[in-house]
Design a protein around this motif. Structure first.
Motif, short mmCIF file in Angstrom:
data_model
loop_
_atom_site.label_atom_id
_atom_site.label_comp_id
_atom_site.label_asym_id
_atom_site.label_seq_id
_atom_site.Cartn_x
_atom_site.Cartn_y
_atom_site.Cartn_z
N LEU A 1 -3.11 -10.15 21.04
CA LEU A 1 -2.73 -9.91 19.64
C LEU A 1 -3.86 -10.28 18.70
CD1 LEU A 1 0.92 -11.16 19.16
CD2 LEU A 1 -0.02 -8.92 18.67
N LEU A 2 -4.46 -11.42 18.98
CA LEU A 2 -5.57 -11.88 18.14
C LEU A 2 -6.70 -10.85 18.16
CD1 LEU A 2 -5.65 -14.51 16.61
CD2 LEU A 2 -7.08 -15.47 18.39
N VAL A 3 -7.02 -10.39 19.36
CA VAL A 3 -8.13 -9.44 19.51
C VAL A 3 -7.80 -8.10 18.84
CG1 VAL A 3 -9.44 -8.11 21.20
CG2 VAL A 3 -8.93 -10.52 21.62
N PHE A 4 -6.53 -7.69 18.91
CA PHE A 4 -6.16 -6.40 18.32
C PHE A 4 -5.97 -6.48 16.82
CE2 PHE A 4 -3.93 -4.93 22.49
CZ PHE A 4 -5.19 -4.70 23.04
N THR A 5 -5.20 -7.49 16.36
CA THR A 5 -4.77 -7.45 14.96
C THR A 5 -5.85 -7.89 13.98
OG1 THR A 5 -3.82 -9.63 15.22
CG2 THR A 5 -2.30 -7.79 15.28
N VAL A 6 -6.63 -8.90 14.33
CA VAL A 6 -7.55 -9.42 13.32
C VAL A 6 -8.60 -8.38 12.89
CG1 VAL A 6 -9.29 -11.16 12.82
CG2 VAL A 6 -7.11 -11.83 13.82
N PRO A 7 -9.31 -7.75 13.86
CA PRO A 7 -10.29 -6.75 13.40
C PRO A 7 -9.63 -5.58 12.66
CG PRO A 7 -10.61 -7.28 15.72
CD PRO A 7 -9.33 -7.92 15.31
N THR B 1 -8.79 -3.02 7.65
CA THR B 1 -7.97 -2.24 6.73
C THR B 1 -7.92 -2.89 5.36
OG1 THR B 1 -6.61 -1.70 8.63
CG2 THR B 1 -5.73 -1.13 6.48
N ALA B 2 -7.76 -4.20 5.36
CA ALA B 2 -7.66 -4.92 4.08
C ALA B 2 -8.95 -4.75 3.28
CB ALA B 2 -7.37 -6.40 4.32
N ILE B 3 -10.10 -4.86 3.96
CA ILE B 3 -11.37 -4.71 3.24
C ILE B 3 -11.49 -3.30 2.68
CG2 ILE B 3 -13.89 -4.63 3.48
CD1 ILE B 3 -13.64 -6.79 5.59
N TRP C 1 -4.26 9.69 -4.37
CA TRP C 1 -2.87 9.62 -3.93
C TRP C 1 -2.76 9.11 -2.50
CZ3 TRP C 1 -1.38 12.39 0.31
CH2 TRP C 1 -2.23 13.44 0.70
N TYR C 2 -3.72 9.49 -1.63
CA TYR C 2 -3.57 9.07 -0.23
C TYR C 2 -3.76 7.58 -0.05
CZ TYR C 2 -8.56 10.23 -0.60
OH TYR C 2 -9.85 10.34 -1.03
N ASN C 3 -4.59 6.97 -0.89
CA ASN C 3 -4.73 5.52 -0.80
C ASN C 3 -3.48 4.80 -1.28
OD1 ASN C 3 -7.30 5.30 0.36
ND2 ASN C 3 -8.25 5.74 -1.62
N ARG C 4 -2.87 5.38 -2.34
CA ARG C 4 -1.64 4.76 -2.83
C ARG C 4 -0.52 4.91 -1.82
NH1 ARG C 4 -2.53 6.71 -8.24
NH2 ARG C 4 -0.71 8.03 -8.10
N LEU C 5 -0.48 6.08 -1.17
CA LEU C 5 0.54 6.32 -0.16
C LEU C 5 0.37 5.32 0.98
CD1 LEU C 5 2.81 8.40 0.57
CD2 LEU C 5 1.12 9.48 2.05
N LEU C 6 -0.87 5.12 1.38
CA LEU C 6 -1.20 4.18 2.45
C LEU C 6 -0.68 2.79 2.10
CD1 LEU C 6 -2.85 4.74 5.00
CD2 LEU C 6 -4.80 3.72 3.87
N GLU C 7 -0.96 2.39 0.86
CA GLU C 7 -0.54 1.06 0.42
C GLU C 7 0.97 0.89 0.48
OE1 GLU C 7 -3.18 0.33 -3.24
OE2 GLU C 7 -1.70 -1.28 -3.15
N LEU C 8 1.66 1.92 -0.05
CA LEU C 8 3.11 1.87 -0.09
C LEU C 8 3.66 1.76 1.32
CD1 LEU C 8 5.38 2.22 -2.22
CD2 LEU C 8 5.53 4.59 -1.47
N ASN C 9 3.06 2.54 2.23
CA ASN C 9 3.49 2.53 3.61
C ASN C 9 3.37 1.17 4.25
OD1 ASN C 9 4.51 4.67 5.17
ND2 ASN C 9 2.78 5.89 4.46
N SER D 1 -4.40 -10.60 4.30
CA SER D 1 -5.85 -10.51 4.13
C SER D 1 -6.20 -9.93 2.76
CB SER D 1 -6.46 -9.63 5.21
OG SER D 1 -6.16 -10.15 6.47
N ARG D 2 -5.39 -8.97 2.31
CA ARG D 2 -5.67 -8.40 0.99
C ARG D 2 -5.49 -9.43 -0.10
NH1 ARG D 2 -2.81 -2.89 -0.28
NH2 ARG D 2 -4.19 -3.16 -2.05
#
Ligand SMILES: Nc1ncnc2c1ncn2[C@@H]1O[C@H](COP(=O)(O)OP(=O)(O)OP(=O)(O)O)[C@@H](O)[C@H]1O
Ligand SMILES: [Mg+2]
Lengths: 283, 291
Positions: free
Chosen positions: B84-90, B95-97, B108-116, B165-166
């Motif tokens: 989990l550590l190896v998969f989720t952190v990177p 994604t957060a960066i 719009w696609y970035n906002r959609l991504l955020e909402l999702n 992270s965000r």
């Protein structure tokens, strides 16, 4: 004899020792009809002036007249504000600062900036000053470079024994001089200062003013200040900005009212608005 | 007589009473949570502690409570945690960066991504289990293996890691970014040398807390086929079990001995979770001052 503006302001002494007049000076920035807008609303409009080499040039004017907006144009910091658009030209040694080929990162390496609020990185004192050289890949003689910058900023003696300590442990005035040292460490040609002393006590302020006098031998300095005594003391040239209010469209735009040798601005301004402002009769 | 003196002496009594009532309420809520937790811990410790022995860590599960252990489950939990550590952190930090530093929020696609991402964080874990069964176990044909379990838990905690992270990135003051840009740093240098180190403690804390939540999960793993009886060490592409499932299985047995074993296993699980939290605190303190 008519009393000059400055004689009516207690505490303002105007420097009369300005070196050779502007006409003989090398032009660093040539600003031509500059207009800056945020999201289509213009904040500054139609500014033209020249900034001379090894001069301290001060921008004064009421709050909101676009001084910070203007000074940020010189190192393209406005690029970082998505809504900001810049029209007109700024030539830097004859080269268009906003030209297509120009890399803003390269611009900022040559034109350093010190902000109103001291903003040291939460790192050690040494690492703060070394940050600039490191990102530029100037790794050789880093220790000497850091020391030289701290000496130039008149901070070396106070911090030489604690370079590894956090920069946040310094006083506000020391932090601001650290930020100046940080800007000097990459050896820029120009240093922009946006109200560098506004958060400081009179002693720190005096030190920073003395510093500017020293630094202008090697650097060209542009400073925004609210403190008219300060402008009168340190600046060779002074630009007075004001706000033009358009009642019909509810628009406020900054304009350049007058730009001249500092002593002229403070003792014998040609514009009534300048006179009103420097004598404190503004608004 | 003197107005100054009177204002110093008597504050409005109503304000004081309210203050005292509020303070009492705060103490009460603290006490309830604390007492419940303490009671649980004491109860489990009293039952399970004597049974924490070599057999628990070394033996396979067995029908005979006297020799039954939780080795495959403990190892399974540790494996899953590491994966989990190896998969989720990177993925999460990346994604957060992107979302904070690079994405144009007007698109719009970035906002959609955020909402999702916000919504995904609220999806119940069982739904992730079903997704895992459909897409990983059957769709990809992975089968009911440890890797599938780790992947589905990754999906489960990823939104939480991204959001944490965000927040951490957003908390880095703009003046630091500006200071770095003004020195001629490139975007990459600003992000890598100033923003990330400053955000690291927050990111680490958020990620580890999300991770410890995932390690306690049972439902989605049951769906992707964690077994209740596994008598071999886990490996990536093999069947597996984890501590919560072993505990669940033992508590559902009628014999009293298994209930005691379950208590011992719970203590082991708690110890793993608490050490994860300790690591989070350590990272935070270590990086808080400077980097
Ligand atoms: N990032 C921004 N987005 C939108 N509008 C802005 C932004 N920065 C400045 N402005 C607007 O531009 C105008 C000029 O602001 P600016 O900060 O340049 O003034 P200033 O002369 O530096 O004032 P002060 O002396 O108070 O610092 C103001 O009306 C301000 O609201
Ligand atoms: Mg300003």
């Amino acid at each position: 004899m008519v009393m000059t503006a400055a004689e009516r302001i207690p505490g303002v002494e105007v420097r009369h020792d300005a070196p050779s007049g502007p006409a003989l000076r090398e032009v660093v920035f040539d600003v031509e009809d500059l207009t800056v807008a945020y999201g289509g609303k213009s904040a500054l409009s139609g500014v033209s002036l020249e900034v001379y080499k090894n001069f301290v040039t001060a921008f004064i004017g009421p709050s909101g007249c676009g001084k910070s907006t203007f000074i940020r144009c010189f190192n393209r910091m406005n690029d970082l504000i998505p809504s900001a658009t810049v029209d007109g030209t700024i030539l830097y040694h004859g080269e268009d600062l906003y030209g297509r080929e120009v890399d803003p990162v390269e611009v900022r390496r040559l034109i350093g900036m010190v902000f109103q609020k001291p903003n040291p990185f939460p790192k050690s004192i040494f690492d703060n000053v070394a940050f600039g050289p490191r990102v530029l890949g100037l790794k050789d003689g880093l220790d000497d470079r850091v020391r030289h910058a701290l000496e130039q900023a008149a901070l070396w003696d106070e911090v030489k024994s604690r370079l590894k300590e956090s920069a946040l442990s310094l006083s506000g005035g020391q932090q601001q001089r650290l930020c100046i040292a940080r800007a000097l460490a990459v050896e820029p040609e120009v240093i922009l200062m946006d109200e560098p002393a506004s958060a400081l006590d009179p002693i720190s302020t005096t030190r920073i003013e003395d510093l500017m006098d020293e630094l202008k031998r090697e650097y060209t300095i542009v400073i925004v200040t609210h403190n008219m005594q300060q402008a009168a003391r340190v600046a060779d040239m002074t630009a007075f900005f004001s706000v033009e209010v358009d009642e019909n469209r509810d628009a406020r735009t900054g304009i350049l009212v007058e730009y001249d040798v500092t002593s002229k601005i403070f003792t014998n301004p040609s514009d009534q608005r300048t006179e009103d402002y420097v004598t404190g009769r503004f608004g | 007589m003197s107005a100054a003196a009177t204002t110093l002496v008597a504050a409005k009594p109503r304000g004081r009473v309210l203050g005292a009532v509020f303070m009492g309420y705060l103490l009460l809520s603290l006490a309830i949570g604390f007492a419940l937790l303490l009671w649980l811990l004491v109860d489990i410790a009293a039952t399970g502690l004597p049974y924490i022995d070599r057999a628990l860590f070394l033996n396979d599960p067995s029908a005979d409570p006297a020799i039954a252990g939780a080795r495959p489950a403990i190892l399974g939990t540790l494996y899953i945690g590491a994966l989990l550590l190896v998969f989720t952190v990177p993925l999460g930090v990346g994604t957060a960066i992107y979302l904070e530093e690079y994405a144009d929020k007007e698109r719009w696609y970035n906002r959609l991504l955020e909402l999702n991402i916000q919504n995904l964080a609220a999806v119940p874990s069982i739904v992730y289990g079903i997704l895992g069964l459909a897409f990983l176990v059957r769709g990809l044909g992975l089968g009911r293996v440890l890797l599938a379990g780790a992947m589905i838990l990754t999906l489960l905690v990823l939104p939480v890691v991204i959001i944490a992270s965000r927040e951490a990135i957003r908390a880095v003051s703009a003046s630091i970014r500006q200071g770095a840009f003004a020195l001629g740093a490139t975007k990459w240098q600003v992000v890598w040398r100033q923003v990330l180190p400053a955000a690291a403690p927050g990111m680490a804390t958020g990620s580890i807390l999300a991770l410890s939540r995932a390690i306690g999960e049972t439902a989605p793993l049951l769906l992707v086929g964690a077994l209740t009886y596994v008598a071999f060490n886990p490996s990536l592409l093999d069947q597996f079990t984890v501590l919560p499932i072993q505990i669940f299985q033992w508590t559902s047995r009628p014999q009293e001995e298994f209930k005691v074993l379950a208590a011992a296993a719970i203590i082991v699980l708690l110890a793993i979770l608490l050490s994860l939290n300790a690591v989070a605190i350590w990272v935070r303190n270590r990086y808080q001052k400077r980097w």
